[in-house]
Motif scaffolding. Structure first.
Motif, PDB file in Angstrom:
ATOM      1  N   ASP A 111       0.528  -1.123   0.096  1.00 52.15           N
ATOM      2  CA  ASP A 111       0.061  -0.034   0.000  1.00 52.15           C
ATOM      3  C   ASP A 111       0.767   1.272  -0.142  1.00 52.15           C
ATOM      4  O   ASP A 111       0.551   2.156  -0.854  1.00 52.15           O
ATOM      5  CB  ASP A 111      -0.783   0.032   1.282  1.00 52.15           C
ATOM      6  N   ILE A 112       1.849   1.247   0.883  1.00 48.96           N
ATOM      7  CA  ILE A 112       2.927   2.430   0.772  1.00 48.96           C
ATOM      8  C   ILE A 112       3.574   2.598  -0.492  1.00 48.96           C
ATOM      9  O   ILE A 112       3.720   3.659  -1.006  1.00 48.96           O
ATOM     10  CB  ILE A 112       3.841   2.306   2.108  1.00 48.96           C
ATOM     11  N   GLU A 113       4.155   1.449  -0.986  1.00 52.95           N
ATOM     12  CA  GLU A 113       4.956   1.596  -2.427  1.00 52.95           C
ATOM     13  C   GLU A 113       3.805   2.075  -3.355  1.00 52.95           C
ATOM     14  O   GLU A 113       4.329   2.724  -4.418  1.00 52.95           O
ATOM     15  CB  GLU A 113       5.311   0.258  -2.556  1.00 52.95           C
ATOM     16  N   ARG A 114       2.808   1.791  -3.354  1.00 49.10           N
ATOM     17  CA  ARG A 114       1.680   2.046  -4.317  1.00 49.10           C
ATOM     18  C   ARG A 114       1.238   3.726  -4.188  1.00 49.10           C
ATOM     19  O   ARG A 114       0.764   4.203  -5.279  1.00 49.10           O
ATOM     20  CB  ARG A 114       0.422   1.460  -4.494  1.00 49.10           C
ATOM     21  N   GLY A 115       1.527   4.369  -3.372  1.00 48.36           N
ATOM     22  CA  GLY A 115       1.105   5.425  -2.962  1.00 48.36           C
ATOM     23  C   GLY A 115       2.151   6.660  -3.639  1.00 48.36           C
ATOM     24  O   GLY A 115       3.135   6.292  -4.540  1.00 48.36           O
ATOM     25  N   GLU A 116       1.814   7.846  -3.658  1.00 48.63           N
ATOM     26  CA  GLU A 116       2.599   8.971  -4.336  1.00 48.63           C
ATOM     27  C   GLU A 116       4.154   9.007  -3.471  1.00 48.63           C
ATOM     28  O   GLU A 116       4.022   8.661  -2.518  1.00 48.63           O
ATOM     29  CB  GLU A 116       2.166  10.297  -4.132  1.00 48.63           C
ATOM     30  N   SER A 117       4.875   9.188  -4.476  1.00 48.54           N
ATOM     31  CA  SER A 117       6.326   9.202  -4.000  1.00 48.54           C
ATOM     32  C   SER A 117       6.426  10.510  -3.149  1.00 48.54           C
ATOM     33  O   SER A 117       6.493  11.477  -3.711  1.00 48.54           O
ATOM     34  CB  SER A 117       7.623   8.916  -4.915  1.00 48.54           C
ATOM     35  N   SER A 118       6.953  10.557  -1.997  1.00 44.89           N
ATOM     36  CA  SER A 118       7.099  11.779  -1.171  1.00 44.89           C
ATOM     37  C   SER A 118       7.814  11.294   0.085  1.00 44.89           C
ATOM     38  O   SER A 118       8.209  10.338   0.335  1.00 44.89           O
ATOM     39  CB  SER A 118       5.697  12.216  -0.580  1.00 44.89           C
ATOM     40  N   VAL A 119       8.315  12.217   1.066  1.00 44.74           N
ATOM     41  CA  VAL A 119       8.997  12.173   2.001  1.00 44.74           C
ATOM     42  C   VAL A 119       8.004  11.219   3.338  1.00 44.74           C
ATOM     43  O   VAL A 119       8.655  10.640   3.861  1.00 44.74           O
ATOM     44  CB  VAL A 119       9.462  13.555   2.673  1.00 44.74           C
ATOM     45  N   TRP A 120       6.963  11.789   3.181  1.00 43.00           N
ATOM     46  CA  TRP A 120       6.046  10.991   3.971  1.00 43.00           C
ATOM     47  C   TRP A 120       5.978   9.564   3.760  1.00 43.00           C
ATOM     48  O   TRP A 120       5.908   8.618   4.621  1.00 43.00           O
ATOM     49  CB  TRP A 120       4.472  11.388   3.737  1.00 43.00           C
ATOM     50  N   SER A 121       5.828   9.108   2.374  1.00 39.26           N
ATOM     51  CA  SER A 121       5.734   7.732   2.020  1.00 39.26           C
ATOM     52  C   SER A 121       7.103   6.943   2.513  1.00 39.26           C
ATOM     53  O   SER A 121       7.100   6.042   2.805  1.00 39.26           O
ATOM     54  CB  SER A 121       5.532   7.599   0.576  1.00 39.26           C
ATOM     55  N   PHE A 122       8.275   7.713   2.225  1.00 36.69           N
ATOM     56  CA  PHE A 122       9.692   7.190   2.618  1.00 36.69           C
ATOM     57  C   PHE A 122       9.674   6.960   4.221  1.00 36.69           C
ATOM     58  O   PHE A 122      10.060   5.982   4.564  1.00 36.69           O
ATOM     59  CB  PHE A 122      10.679   8.053   2.064  1.00 36.69           C
TER      60      PHE A 122
END
Length: 530
Positions: free
Chosen positions: A98-109
């Motif tokens: 779920d995290i990997e499929r989200g928008e790439s951002s500092v928050w997702s990292f």
């Protein structure tokens, strides 16, 4: 020679050979990991057994992969309340995807790192609880000591086997790529961050200034994870069952032999140590005939050939929308496809695609009809693809998978996709067609295959020699550096630099003071003369 005398001689020869194996065979205690780690450890176990050694394997009563009954080893089963198995790993995988499929951002990292930190903390907590139960079981520990093993062989991505070897006072050998604190080389050999990329950084050995900054930041993340979350758990066991003077980090670094599951056809060049033995691809061997139904399917592909897809031990299925996008892409290809897939059948599946619960991956990769491997990037699968010279379209999900695939991509033998983009704008289909139709991918992978195979000794035979070397000599202390016992400031010569700097400053001040005194004395004499 009469038949009865011939039979008697043959029987005597068999008895002599059997006696020789029994006399020369040694006792080995194995403390393995689960999942794909056990798959490659089991190969070593079978090889040791074939050479006449007696092998005992420590497992839990909730073991995922390690069978209780085997002709190659005996088991020591430890009752546990929690274990590393699908119940533990599946919820983590869902969150990571779920995290990997989200928008790439500092928050997702940050979210991904937090999830990984939590998973690592919990798996080591489970292992420490298992080790505690073992050490508190006086009958079990007495039994293990009475068996008088010659060696402990463990995968140091978990630390319980390291502690057990110390408790039994036995030589220690690692079947290693990962240790509890990260990649194995980082612990045992000098590893300049200027050209050695950290796992998770997604960097190669050719870095710009900004990338070197990123690499140092990742080193801080790995160090924080080890110092704050992992090492204290094992150190608490050392304090409880050994003494406060026994440091877990010293036990970790002090293994006699490191059997490293990579080679420099795969790994970026880097410093190493004399007690590191490289056995990358040790699990690889020539392909065997396929089951009849698979052979028929493969042969039906004609001149177009076959694509195989597998996402490894942990991941058997992806979210339905991604699976449907992949199935639709496969359906547009003239190649046949064999896809290891469990769960709901994709609605867009074409007639050219065969879904299987399990596939003989090694034998398929070695089949001349195989044109492409769609893989997650696990170490075993990457090494098998190199051995058989099959180019890769990579779909990494977590841990070291992106970094493994990056090593192939840097050598022109693979193309990497991400979960965030694989279902957009025909990216998956385009990547497959590119690797299929651009000859350089296959040419580069076959070159890696030739380099990997061009060795004086098979990797597994080399590993077995060194395991037996350690048993014959009751350790390999002469190959082991003592640097791990040094404090960080001595290892990096900070104390020497400070001493030399202080000496230079004192000498400079002394000379300056002497010159100043001479100057003042000269001035005074001049005043008197005037």
């Amino acid at each position: 020679m009469p038949p009865n005398r011939y039979a008697t001689s043959l029987l005597l020869l068999s008895i002599v050979l059997l006696s020789w194996r029994i006399c020369h065979g040694r006792k080995i205690l194995i403390f393995p990991l689960e999942g794909s780690h056990w798959v490659n450890m089991d190969i070593v176990v079978k090889a040791l057994h074939s050479r006449g050694h007696s092998v005992d394997v420590v497992r839990t009563d909730k073991s995922w992969y390690i069978k209780e009954d085997s002709p190659h080893y005996k088991t020591i089963t430890v009752p546990v309340t929690e274990a590393f198995n699908p119940d533990f790993i599946n919820p983590i995988l869902k969150k990571v995807i779920d995290i990997e499929r989200g928008e790439s951002s500092v928050w997702s990292f940050a979210s991904l790192q937090a999830e990984m930190f939590s998973a690592m903390f919990n798996v080591h907590r489970i292992m420490c609880k298992m080790a505690t139960d073992m050490f508190e079981d006086k009958d079990l520990m007495k039994t293990l000591k009475d068996r008088k093993y010659d060696l402990v062989l463990t995968d140091p991505a978990w630390g319980a086997g390291i502690l057990l070897a110390h408790a039994l006072k036995l030589p220690l050998v690692y079947n290693v790529r990962w240790i509890t604190s990260g990649e194995g080389h980082m612990a045992i050999a000098p590893s300049p961050l200027s050209y050695i990329p950290l796992t998770g950084s997604g960097l190669s050995d050719k870095m710009t200034f900004i990338q070197r900054v990123k690499n140092h930041l990742f080193s801080i993340i790995w160090l924080a994870q080890d110092v704050l979350l992992i090492r204290p758990q094992y150190q608490a066991l050392c304090d409880q069952f050994f003494s406060s003077e026994v440091r877990y980090i010293d036990l970790l670094h002090g293994a006699d032999l490191w059997l490293m599951r990579v080679d420099f056809v795969f790994e970026f060049p880097r410093p190493t140590m004399p007690n590191v033995v490289y056995m990358g691809g040790f699990q690889c061997k020539p392909a065997e005939p396929l089951p009849e139904h698979l052979e028929e399917f493969v042969q039906s592909s004609g001149e177009h050939g076959v694509i195989i897809m597998s996402l490894g031990t942990f991941v058997s299925q992806l979210p339905a929308d991604i699976s449907n996008e992949m199935a639709a892409a496969f359906a547009k290809l003239p190649q046949k496809v064999i896809w290891r897939h469990k769960g709901v059948r994709p609605a867009t599946l074409g007639n050219n695609t065969l879904l299987v619960d399990w596939m003989p991956q090694k034998d398929l990769l070695g089949h001349p009809k195989i044109k492409l491997f769609v893989a997650h990037g696990g170490t075993n699968g990457v090494q098998e693809a190199i051995y058989h010279g099959v180019p890769v379209v990579g779909l990494p999900l977590f841990f070291d998978q992106y970094d493994n695939l990056l090593r192939l991509q840097e050598r022109g033998a693979a193309k990497i996709l991400t979960l965030a983009t694989v279902d957009k704008d025909n990216i998956f289909l385009n990547a497959i067609q590119e690797v299929l139709h651009e000859p350089s991918y296959r040419r580069n992978m076959q070159r890696l295959s030739r380099l990997h195979r061009d060795q004086p000794m098979k990797p597994l035979d080399n590993a077995l020699f060194w395991v037996e070397f350690v048993m014959r000599h009751k350790g390999a202390a002469h190959l082991r550096t003592e640097s791990y016992k040094m404090p960080w400031y001595s290892y990096h010569s900070v104390d020497v630099m400070l001493f030399l700097l202080t000496t230079a400053v004192v000498a400079l001040l002394f000379v300056a003071g002497l010159l100043w005194s001479c100057f003042r004395l000269g001035c005074k004499r001049k005043v008197k003369l005037d």
